[in-house]
Scaffold this motif. Structure first.
Motif, short mmCIF file in Angstrom:
data_model
loop_
_atom_site.label_atom_id
_atom_site.label_comp_id
_atom_site.label_asym_id
_atom_site.label_seq_id
_atom_site.Cartn_x
_atom_site.Cartn_y
_atom_site.Cartn_z
N ARG A 10 15.80 84.47 -48.37
CA ARG A 10 14.43 85.01 -48.43
C ARG A 10 13.96 85.11 -49.86
O ARG A 10 12.80 84.79 -50.16
CB ARG A 10 14.39 86.39 -47.75
CG ARG A 10 13.01 87.07 -47.80
CD ARG A 10 11.98 86.29 -47.02
NE ARG A 10 10.65 86.86 -47.10
CZ ARG A 10 9.73 86.50 -48.00
NH1 ARG A 10 10.02 85.55 -48.89
NH2 ARG A 10 8.53 87.05 -48.00
N TYR A 11 14.83 85.56 -50.74
CA TYR A 11 14.45 85.66 -52.16
C TYR A 11 14.11 84.27 -52.70
O TYR A 11 13.11 84.11 -53.43
CB TYR A 11 15.59 86.27 -52.98
CG TYR A 11 15.28 86.34 -54.46
CD1 TYR A 11 14.57 87.40 -54.99
CD2 TYR A 11 15.69 85.33 -55.32
CE1 TYR A 11 14.27 87.48 -56.35
CE2 TYR A 11 15.39 85.38 -56.68
CZ TYR A 11 14.68 86.45 -57.18
OH TYR A 11 14.38 86.49 -58.53
N ARG A 12 14.90 83.29 -52.37
CA ARG A 12 14.65 81.95 -52.90
C ARG A 12 13.33 81.38 -52.39
O ARG A 12 12.63 80.68 -53.12
CB ARG A 12 15.81 81.02 -52.51
CG ARG A 12 15.76 79.67 -53.23
CD ARG A 12 16.10 79.82 -54.70
NE ARG A 12 15.40 78.84 -55.51
CZ ARG A 12 15.66 78.64 -56.79
NH1 ARG A 12 16.58 79.35 -57.41
NH2 ARG A 12 14.98 77.74 -57.49
N ARG A 13 13.02 81.69 -51.14
CA ARG A 13 11.75 81.23 -50.59
C ARG A 13 10.59 81.86 -51.35
O ARG A 13 9.60 81.20 -51.67
CB ARG A 13 11.68 81.56 -49.10
CG ARG A 13 10.50 80.95 -48.37
CD ARG A 13 10.83 80.75 -46.89
NE ARG A 13 11.20 81.99 -46.24
CZ ARG A 13 10.35 82.78 -45.57
NH1 ARG A 13 9.07 82.43 -45.48
NH2 ARG A 13 10.77 83.87 -44.99
N TRP A 14 10.72 83.15 -51.66
CA TRP A 14 9.70 83.83 -52.46
C TRP A 14 9.62 83.21 -53.86
O TRP A 14 8.54 82.90 -54.36
CB TRP A 14 10.03 85.32 -52.56
CG TRP A 14 9.17 86.04 -53.55
CD1 TRP A 14 7.92 86.55 -53.32
CD2 TRP A 14 9.46 86.28 -54.93
NE1 TRP A 14 7.41 87.12 -54.48
CE2 TRP A 14 8.34 86.95 -55.48
CE3 TRP A 14 10.55 86.01 -55.76
CZ2 TRP A 14 8.28 87.35 -56.82
CZ3 TRP A 14 10.50 86.39 -57.08
CH2 TRP A 14 9.37 87.06 -57.60
N TYR A 15 10.77 83.02 -54.49
CA TYR A 15 10.80 82.53 -55.87
C TYR A 15 10.21 81.13 -55.96
O TYR A 15 9.41 80.84 -56.86
CB TYR A 15 12.24 82.55 -56.38
CG TYR A 15 12.38 82.15 -57.83
CD1 TYR A 15 11.87 82.95 -58.84
CD2 TYR A 15 13.04 80.96 -58.18
CE1 TYR A 15 12.02 82.58 -60.18
CE2 TYR A 15 13.18 80.59 -59.49
CZ TYR A 15 12.67 81.40 -60.50
OH TYR A 15 12.81 81.04 -61.81
N ASP A 16 10.57 80.26 -55.05
CA ASP A 16 10.04 78.90 -55.07
C ASP A 16 8.52 78.91 -54.86
O ASP A 16 7.80 78.12 -55.49
CB ASP A 16 10.71 78.05 -53.99
CG ASP A 16 12.14 77.68 -54.35
OD1 ASP A 16 12.52 77.83 -55.52
OD2 ASP A 16 12.88 77.26 -53.43
N ALA A 17 8.04 79.77 -53.98
CA ALA A 17 6.59 79.87 -53.75
C ALA A 17 5.88 80.37 -55.00
O ALA A 17 4.77 79.90 -55.33
CB ALA A 17 6.31 80.79 -52.57
#
Length: 236
Positions: free
Chosen positions: A188-195
């Protein structure tokens, strides 16, 4: 509207991002806050720190300092622009809570980790506390996302991203550290960070500058040696 800024400062980048995101016209003034002067002391209301936002009103110039206070001001002063805080008082209070937690539970420990030049208990504790802080804020993110509150960025995203980027770049360079990738929280963090990496407001305040990542590493090199001052040196 005039923004006194330093390109490398994550707190100043918050305000810069918010201005770009909200589509507000402003004059950008690059300053070196380390160069103390009577002029800078006056402009910064004695704080001698960036960011500083100056807005001309009917009764003269008004100066707002500190990134969180400036974000609140932009929301209240120009409510017709892209909102970054909720209109709901309870949701807005929750946003402000997490913005405080970014400072108390993430950024403080990021700098402690980066400045702990000797491996040992101090470095390990700072790293662990930072990771715990990141887990907590990620657990509070909207389940669908990709952003903290859903499908559009808000003040929490803007407050966190400059530090998230420095965690990624600086700790990898100087502490051989990367956040975990496995597990629901970290996905979930990576999805936020990439966005957030793809957001125009972040790209305009980071990647639009030549050699941004390398220059950032050069600037923070003294921190990695345990020195928060701007002493000379070469990055790894």
């Amino acid at each position: 509207m005039r923004l006194y800024n330093a390109w490398y400062c994550p707190f100043a980048q918050r305000v810069w991002m918010a201005l770009v995101h909200k589509g507000i016209s402003f004059e950008y003034v690059e300053v070196d806050p380390y160069q103390k002067s009577e002029w800078w002391t006056k402009v910064s209301r004695g704080a001698e720190l960036v960011p500083v936002l100056v807005e001309s009103g009917s009764e003269g110039e008004n100066t707002i300092i500190e990134s969180s206070r400036i974000l609140e001001f932009l929301q209240d002063y120009l409510p017709q622009t892209q909102p970054i805080y909720s209109d709901d008082p309870l949701r807005r209070a929750e946003q402000k809570y997490w913005m405080d937690q970014i400072g108390n539970q993430i950024t403080t420990h990021l700098y402690q980790f980066l400045k702990a030049s000797v491996a040992g208990e101090i470095r390990d504790q700072a790293r662990e506390k930072m990771v715990v802080g990141l887990r907590a804020i990620t657990a509070a993110m909207d389940a669908e996302g990709p952003f903290f509150s859903g499908d559009s960025i808000d003040a929490v995203d803007i407050a966190l991203m400059p530090f998230a980027y420095r965690i990624d770049v600086l700790l990898k360079a100087y502490r051989d550290f990367s956040l975990p990738e496995s597990g629901e929280i970290w996905r979930r963090y990576r999805r936020w960070y990439d966005a957030m990496l793809a957001q125009p407001s972040f790209r305009a305040t980071a990647f639009a500058q030549p050699d941004y990542e390398q220059r950032l590493a050069v600037h923070y090199y003294p921190y990695s040696l345990g020195d928060g001052n701007r002493s000379a040196g070469q990055p790894v």
